[in-house]
Design a protein around this motif. Sequence first.
Motif, PDB file in Angstrom:
ATOM      1  N   VAL A  24      -4.392 -11.344   0.001  1.00  0.00           N
ATOM      2  CA  VAL A  24      -3.455 -12.097   0.838  1.00  0.00           C
ATOM      3  C   VAL A  24      -2.373 -12.677  -0.067  1.00  0.00           C
ATOM      4  N   VAL A  25      -1.131 -12.379   0.260  1.00  0.00           N
ATOM      5  CA  VAL A  25       0.007 -12.880  -0.515  1.00  0.00           C
ATOM      6  C   VAL A  25       0.899 -13.685   0.420  1.00  0.00           C
ATOM      7  N   LYS A  38       3.289  -2.215  -5.266  1.00  0.00           N
ATOM      8  CA  LYS A  38       2.748  -2.373  -6.616  1.00  0.00           C
ATOM      9  C   LYS A  38       1.719  -3.502  -6.671  1.00  0.00           C
ATOM     10  N   ILE A  39       1.975  -4.574  -5.932  1.00  0.00           N
ATOM     11  CA  ILE A  39       1.024  -5.688  -5.903  1.00  0.00           C
ATOM     12  C   ILE A  39      -0.280  -5.247  -5.244  1.00  0.00           C
ATOM     13  N   ALA A  40      -0.177  -4.509  -4.136  1.00  0.00           N
ATOM     14  CA  ALA A  40      -1.382  -4.003  -3.469  1.00  0.00           C
ATOM     15  C   ALA A  40      -2.178  -3.098  -4.390  1.00  0.00           C
ATOM     16  N   ASN A  41      -1.491  -2.283  -5.155  1.00  0.00           N
ATOM     17  CA  ASN A  41      -2.173  -1.416  -6.111  1.00  0.00           C
ATOM     18  C   ASN A  41      -2.827  -2.237  -7.221  1.00  0.00           C
ATOM     19  N   GLU A  42      -2.156  -3.309  -7.651  1.00  0.00           N
ATOM     20  CA  GLU A  42      -2.695  -4.160  -8.707  1.00  0.00           C
ATOM     21  C   GLU A  42      -3.937  -4.917  -8.225  1.00  0.00           C
ATOM     22  N   PHE A  66      -0.656  -3.185   3.190  1.00  0.00           N
ATOM     23  CA  PHE A  66      -0.603  -2.064   2.251  1.00  0.00           C
ATOM     24  C   PHE A  66      -2.000  -1.762   1.722  1.00  0.00           C
ATOM     25  N   THR A  67      -2.321  -0.471   1.628  1.00  0.00           N
ATOM     26  CA  THR A  67      -3.451  -0.033   0.820  1.00  0.00           C
ATOM     27  C   THR A  67      -2.928   0.127  -0.613  1.00  0.00           C
ATOM     28  N   PRO A  68      -3.770   0.435  -1.588  1.00  0.00           N
ATOM     29  CA  PRO A  68      -3.240   0.704  -2.933  1.00  0.00           C
ATOM     30  C   PRO A  68      -2.281   1.889  -2.974  1.00  0.00           C
TER      31      PRO A  68
END
Length: 307
Positions: A24-25, A38-42, A66-68
Amino acid sequence: MKKLKVYHIDAFTTEQFSGNPAGVVLDADSLTMNEMQKIANELNVSETVFLLKTEHKEADFKVKYFTPKEEINFCGHATVGLSWLLSTDLGWSEKAEQIILETNIGLVPVKWNKDGKGVTSVEMTQVAPKVKEIHLENSKIAEVLGLSTHDIDDRYPIKLASTGNWHLLVPVKTQKAIDSAKPNFKKLAQLNENYNIDTTHLFTFDTDEKDNDLYTRDFLPALGVDEDPVTGAANGALSGYLVLEKILDPTTRHQLKIAQGHAMNRPGTLDVTIEPGEDHPIIKVAGAAVVTIEGTLNLQSPPLVKV
């Protein structure tokens, strides 16, 4: 440097390290789509939700999922995680009875269920359920899922169902058979891509615990995640399918408890209410959540390009 509040929240559970973890952002308006990806991937959980301001007159917030690997239209457990955070840690349960989220699939209301001590769960009303045909032989889907054809429960149809995302619903005879599934993820990803399917969702009425009405597992390799522990969107679509296919009486109110995540050692439960509606069944999916990690994301600004 941008500093953003980031949370790791376990949804559809009351215990840490169970249920389905979501990223959660908050305050994500300054982020580009590329930065969100990129954040979701991180964060590297199955889905991350980003909270943004909305211009919709009937909504309180806008959200992106988002998924990664890519953006998706809707995610149930991330919605539960975000709404739990807003209602508890951020005090929204003292300001209003519910919030309304603007998503890619429309408006999703989320209300708080309370007792004398506070919020016990959050309940999202999903968009209208739909089903459609898919022509797959039992033997083919069983092979891809690592099951025997005998494991498929042919009392119920294999169909596509949606409350925002399309899921391939596969009826299986027993919980034991579901837990034994060993999908060929490469072939399953290709199958899902060929039919524009987000996830493949196995379900059974034969559960090991008498308090549960159904048991499920969910696979989504085409989206970059092999398996999702406890899935609000897929189980919402399943609930719609059950009444649209008249497996459950469409004229009656139903309350279901669905268990998932045991095969991943992340058990969780969803409480689903199905209400008859004038035009379509109304699907409400509820669950609790636990905030497991809270931190700050330091996002570096891109370097200036000299001309």
